[in-house]
Enzyme design. Structure first.
Site, PDB file in Angstrom:
ATOM      1  N   GLY A 167      -0.691  10.075   3.992  1.00 33.38           N
ATOM      2  CA  GLY A 167      -2.042  10.325   4.486  1.00 33.38           C
ATOM      3  C   GLY A 167      -2.863   9.057   4.429  1.00 33.38           C
ATOM      4  O   GLY A 167      -2.372   8.012   3.983  1.00 33.38           O
ATOM      5  N   LYS A 197      -6.848   7.568  -2.041  1.00 28.36           N
ATOM      6  CA  LYS A 197      -5.605   7.915  -1.354  1.00 28.36           C
ATOM      7  C   LYS A 197      -5.602   9.430  -1.161  1.00 28.36           C
ATOM      8  O   LYS A 197      -5.793  10.173  -2.119  1.00 28.36           O
ATOM      9  CB  LYS A 197      -4.448   7.489  -2.258  1.00 28.36           C
ATOM     10  CG  LYS A 197      -3.175   7.163  -1.551  1.00 28.36           C
ATOM     11  CD  LYS A 197      -2.266   6.415  -2.529  1.00 28.36           C
ATOM     12  CE  LYS A 197      -0.812   6.564  -2.159  1.00 28.36           C
ATOM     13  NZ  LYS A 197       0.079   5.766  -2.975  1.00 28.36           N
ATOM     14  N   ALA A 233      -6.192   2.174   5.528  1.00 27.67           N
ATOM     15  CA  ALA A 233      -4.818   2.077   6.014  1.00 27.67           C
ATOM     16  C   ALA A 233      -4.236   3.468   6.137  1.00 27.67           C
ATOM     17  O   ALA A 233      -4.768   4.434   5.588  1.00 27.67           O
ATOM     18  CB  ALA A 233      -3.974   1.249   5.053  1.00 27.67           C
ATOM     19  N   LYS A 234      -3.137   3.528   6.886  1.00 27.70           N
ATOM     20  CA  LYS A 234      -2.420   4.788   7.006  1.00 27.70           C
ATOM     21  C   LYS A 234      -1.289   4.735   5.991  1.00 27.70           C
ATOM     22  O   LYS A 234      -0.386   3.920   6.125  1.00 27.70           O
ATOM     23  CB  LYS A 234      -1.845   4.871   8.419  1.00 27.70           C
ATOM     24  CG  LYS A 234      -1.846   6.273   9.007  1.00 27.70           C
ATOM     25  CD  LYS A 234      -1.035   6.309  10.268  1.00 27.70           C
ATOM     26  CE  LYS A 234      -1.840   5.857  11.465  1.00 27.70           C
ATOM     27  NZ  LYS A 234      -1.032   5.729  12.688  1.00 27.70           N
ATOM     28  N   GLY A 235      -1.363   5.541   4.957  1.00 28.74           N
ATOM     29  CA  GLY A 235      -0.270   5.568   3.978  1.00 28.74           C
ATOM     30  C   GLY A 235       0.879   6.393   4.548  1.00 28.74           C
ATOM     31  O   GLY A 235       0.765   6.966   5.636  1.00 28.74           O
ATOM     32  N   SER A 236       1.965   6.476   3.804  1.00 29.22           N
ATOM     33  CA  SER A 236       3.115   7.219   4.330  1.00 29.22           C
ATOM     34  C   SER A 236       2.832   8.717   4.398  1.00 29.22           C
ATOM     35  O   SER A 236       3.407   9.427   5.216  1.00 29.22           O
ATOM     36  CB  SER A 236       4.351   6.941   3.481  1.00 29.22           C
ATOM     37  OG  SER A 236       4.077   7.257   2.140  1.00 29.22           O
ATOM     38  N   ASP A 276       9.521  -0.725  -7.331  1.00 27.28           N
ATOM     39  CA  ASP A 276       9.158  -0.955  -5.934  1.00 27.28           C
ATOM     40  C   ASP A 276       8.236  -2.171  -5.813  1.00 27.28           C
ATOM     41  O   ASP A 276       7.195  -2.118  -5.146  1.00 27.28           O
ATOM     42  CB  ASP A 276       8.504   0.295  -5.336  1.00 27.28           C
ATOM     43  CG  ASP A 276       8.656   0.351  -3.820  1.00 27.28           C
ATOM     44  OD1 ASP A 276       9.460  -0.437  -3.263  1.00 27.28           O
ATOM     45  OD2 ASP A 276       7.968   1.157  -3.182  1.00 27.28           O
TER      46      ASP A 276
HETATM   47  N1  ATP Z   1      -7.100   0.248  -3.737  1.00 27.26           N
HETATM   48  C1  ATP Z   1      -6.921  -0.214  -2.508  1.00 27.26           C
HETATM   49  N2  ATP Z   1      -7.776  -1.098  -1.970  1.00 27.26           N
HETATM   50  C2  ATP Z   1      -7.596  -1.568  -0.730  1.00 27.26           C
HETATM   51  N3  ATP Z   1      -6.571  -1.231   0.055  1.00 27.26           N
HETATM   52  C3  ATP Z   1      -5.684  -0.361  -0.405  1.00 27.26           C
HETATM   53  C4  ATP Z   1      -5.810   0.210  -1.708  1.00 27.26           C
HETATM   54  N4  ATP Z   1      -4.779   1.044  -1.911  1.00 27.26           N
HETATM   55  C5  ATP Z   1      -4.034   0.999  -0.805  1.00 27.26           C
HETATM   56  N5  ATP Z   1      -4.567   0.159   0.111  1.00 27.26           N
HETATM   57  C6  ATP Z   1      -4.037  -0.145   1.439  1.00 27.26           C
HETATM   58  O1  ATP Z   1      -3.375   0.990   1.929  1.00 27.26           O
HETATM   59  C7  ATP Z   1      -1.989   0.680   2.178  1.00 27.26           C
HETATM   60  C8  ATP Z   1      -1.160   1.903   1.882  1.00 27.26           C
HETATM   61  O2  ATP Z   1      -1.362   2.225   0.527  1.00 27.26           O
HETATM   62  P1  ATP Z   1      -0.216   2.827  -0.351  1.00 27.26           P
HETATM   63  O3  ATP Z   1       0.917   1.858  -0.323  1.00 27.26           O
HETATM   64  O4  ATP Z   1      -0.752   3.187  -1.670  1.00 27.26           O
HETATM   65  O5  ATP Z   1       0.062   4.125   0.466  1.00 27.26           O
HETATM   66  P2  ATP Z   1       1.421   4.733   0.871  1.00 27.26           P
HETATM   67  O6  ATP Z   1       2.043   3.908   1.938  1.00 27.26           O
HETATM   68  O7  ATP Z   1       1.142   6.143   1.178  1.00 27.26           O
HETATM   69  O8  ATP Z   1       2.171   4.641  -0.448  1.00 27.26           O
HETATM   70  P3  ATP Z   1       3.671   4.631  -0.619  1.00 27.26           P
HETATM   71  O9  ATP Z   1       4.015   3.171  -0.519  1.00 27.26           O
HETATM   72  O10 ATP Z   1       3.720   5.218  -1.971  1.00 27.26           O
HETATM   73  O11 ATP Z   1       4.302   5.459   0.433  1.00 27.26           O
HETATM   74  C9  ATP Z   1      -1.703  -0.530   1.304  1.00 27.26           C
HETATM   75  O12 ATP Z   1      -0.635  -1.300   1.802  1.00 27.26           O
HETATM   76  C10 ATP Z   1      -3.031  -1.270   1.347  1.00 27.26           C
HETATM   77  O13 ATP Z   1      -3.102  -2.055   2.520  1.00 27.26           O
END
Ligand code: ATP
Length: 396
Positions: A103, A120, A98-101, A214
């Site tokens: 990276g 991550k 997935a694309k996190g916020s 959250d």
């Molecule tokens: N351990 C994992 N296993 C499978 N998928 C994951 C895992 N961690 C994250 N993901 C996928 O990646 C997505 C984004 O992850 P995460 O929410 O940690 O990143 P982010 O958006 O950068 O975080 P934040 O919400 O802190 O901004 C999640 O919604 C999920 O779909």
């Protein structure tokens, strides 16, 4: 990333995902925009190149306005130890989950353990620019210390030259939001099981003095048997019983009225968020429509009469009302209250019993959707520009 004094996270405006950043950080965001790291990137030179130049000339660390290179590493210690370039050669990147916020989240095979993990990837420059260093370190130290069957397992964290890495157990069935989006309405037995798992984990966190702040579907992952794993401690903070915090943070649609109004608030805020989550799971919609900012969201919540559909059982309707109670001290908030609640009658809150069987609803939903990502190269240097190597696009 959750110190009450410096909570900051990006968010997409006007989406159900909208996350609030305290006013303080809006000011601070700009103050670090011209950090050494940013300028380094702007000139297109890598940290490695710059190190070489420094060594070749025998120069001391440059004493410019730039952040010294050693700080680019030490700032992130001890939560993110430095791994040598050969330290990651047993890790094989299988794809982008997935694309996190900040990276990508990568799917990675640990060849030495023959086990799959999620990693991550957080660009250091972006963390400094957004002034989220403290939160980032706190997130990792909280994750390292909390252990519960319904919390995502924490593996390791480390830093390369340009990125931070957080390795966790891989949850093959994605997140609860994706499940909800593709099914929209989840049967009451599954809501009961998910509710009990989340009650069990929130009660644990509060007992060990942590407020999550959250709780939302996107932060609940599903393991290979369909059970829940709470993740993302980015806004979490240490908070003992009897204490209060004031920071406006979280995700708008899930934020309790006392959070939206700037506090004081305590662990009860997490129970409101659980109410929103369970309401959405059971009815297919949110109790209160999204608003553009916390002021209008608060107005809407305060006007707030939400309709509980008639098809819900009396027990569930009652539970939702008691979680979405605007007065924090009257809200359901202790494990014993849930244990005696009519909706959870005959339900155990023991994680081992809750996990005894796979979650039928999830297994049947996911069976048809499973796809394996093809493997890509084993990187010699895990800190290379990861996105250049990813032939597969990250899901939006
Ligand atoms: N351990 C994992 N296993 C499978 N998928 C994951 C895992 N961690 C994250 N993901 C996928 O990646 C997505 C984004 O992850 P995460 O929410 O940690 O990143 P982010 O958006 O950068 O975080 P934040 O919400 O802190 O901004 C999640 O919604 C999920 O779909």
């Amino acid at each position: 990333m959750g110190a009450a004094s410096s909570d900051t996270k990006g968010g997409s405006p006007l989406s159900t995902n909208l996350r609030i950043r305290p006013w303080k950080n809006l000011l601070n965001d700009n103050s670090l925009a011209a950090s050494g790291l940013d300028r380094l990137w702007a000139t297109g030179r890598t940290v490695k190149e710059r190190l070489k130049t420094t060594q070749a000339t025998g120069a001391q660390e440059e004493k410019t306005n730039d952040r010294p290179l050693s700080q680019c590493i030490s700032l992130f210690l001890p939560e993110f130890p430095v791994w040598s370039p050969t330290g990651q050669t047993h890790l094989k990147i299988l794809g982008c989950v997935a694309k996190g916020s900040l990276g990508p989240v990568l799917k990675v095979l640990d060849c030495s353990q023959q086990k799959i993990f999620a990693v991550k990837v957080l660009p250091k420059g972006e963390i400094l620019r957004r002034n989220t260093l403290k939160q980032c370190k706190e997130e990792v130290s909280i994750q390292r210390h909390v252990k519960h069957p319904f919390i995502q397992g924490f593996g390791e964290s480390w830093q390369g030259q340009r990125h931070l890495y957080i390795m966790c157990s891989y949850c093959s069935f994605g997140d609860l939001y994706s499940l909800w989006s593709s099914s929209k309405c989840i049967d009451e037995d599954t809501v009961r099981l998910f509710g009990a798992e989340l009650v069990s984990v929130l009660a644990y966190l509060h007992d060990v003095g942590i407020i999550h702040r959250d709780v939302k579907m996107e932060n609940v992952l599903l393991d290979e048997r369909g059970h829940l794993k709470l993740t993302d401690f980015g806004f979490s903070s240490q908070l003992a019983f009897g204490e209060h915090v004031y920071t406006i943070c979280g995700t708008l649609q899930y934020m309790a009225p006392e959070v939206l109004s700037g506090g004081p608030y305590n662990h009860s805020a997490d129970w409101w968020s659980l109410g929103v989550l369970l309401f959405a799971l059971a009815t297919g919609k949110f109790p209160v429509a999204p608003e553009k900012d916390h002021v209008s969201m608060l107005e809407r919540v305060n006007q707030g009469s939400y309709d509980i559909p008639e098809h819900l059982s009396h027990g569930l309707a009652h539970l939702l009302k008691e979680l979405l109670c605007k007065v924090p001290r009257l809200r359901l908030r202790y494990l014993h209250q849930f244990k005696h609640h009519p909706f959870f009658r005959s339900m155990s809150f023991d994680p081992i019993l809750l996990q005894k069987f796979p979650v039928e609803f999830v297994m049947s939903m996911r069976k048809s959707e499973m796809t394996d990502l093809p493997e890509i190269n084993l990187f010699e240097d895990f800190d290379c520009e990861l996105t250049d190597h990813l032939t597969l696009p990250c899901p939006a």
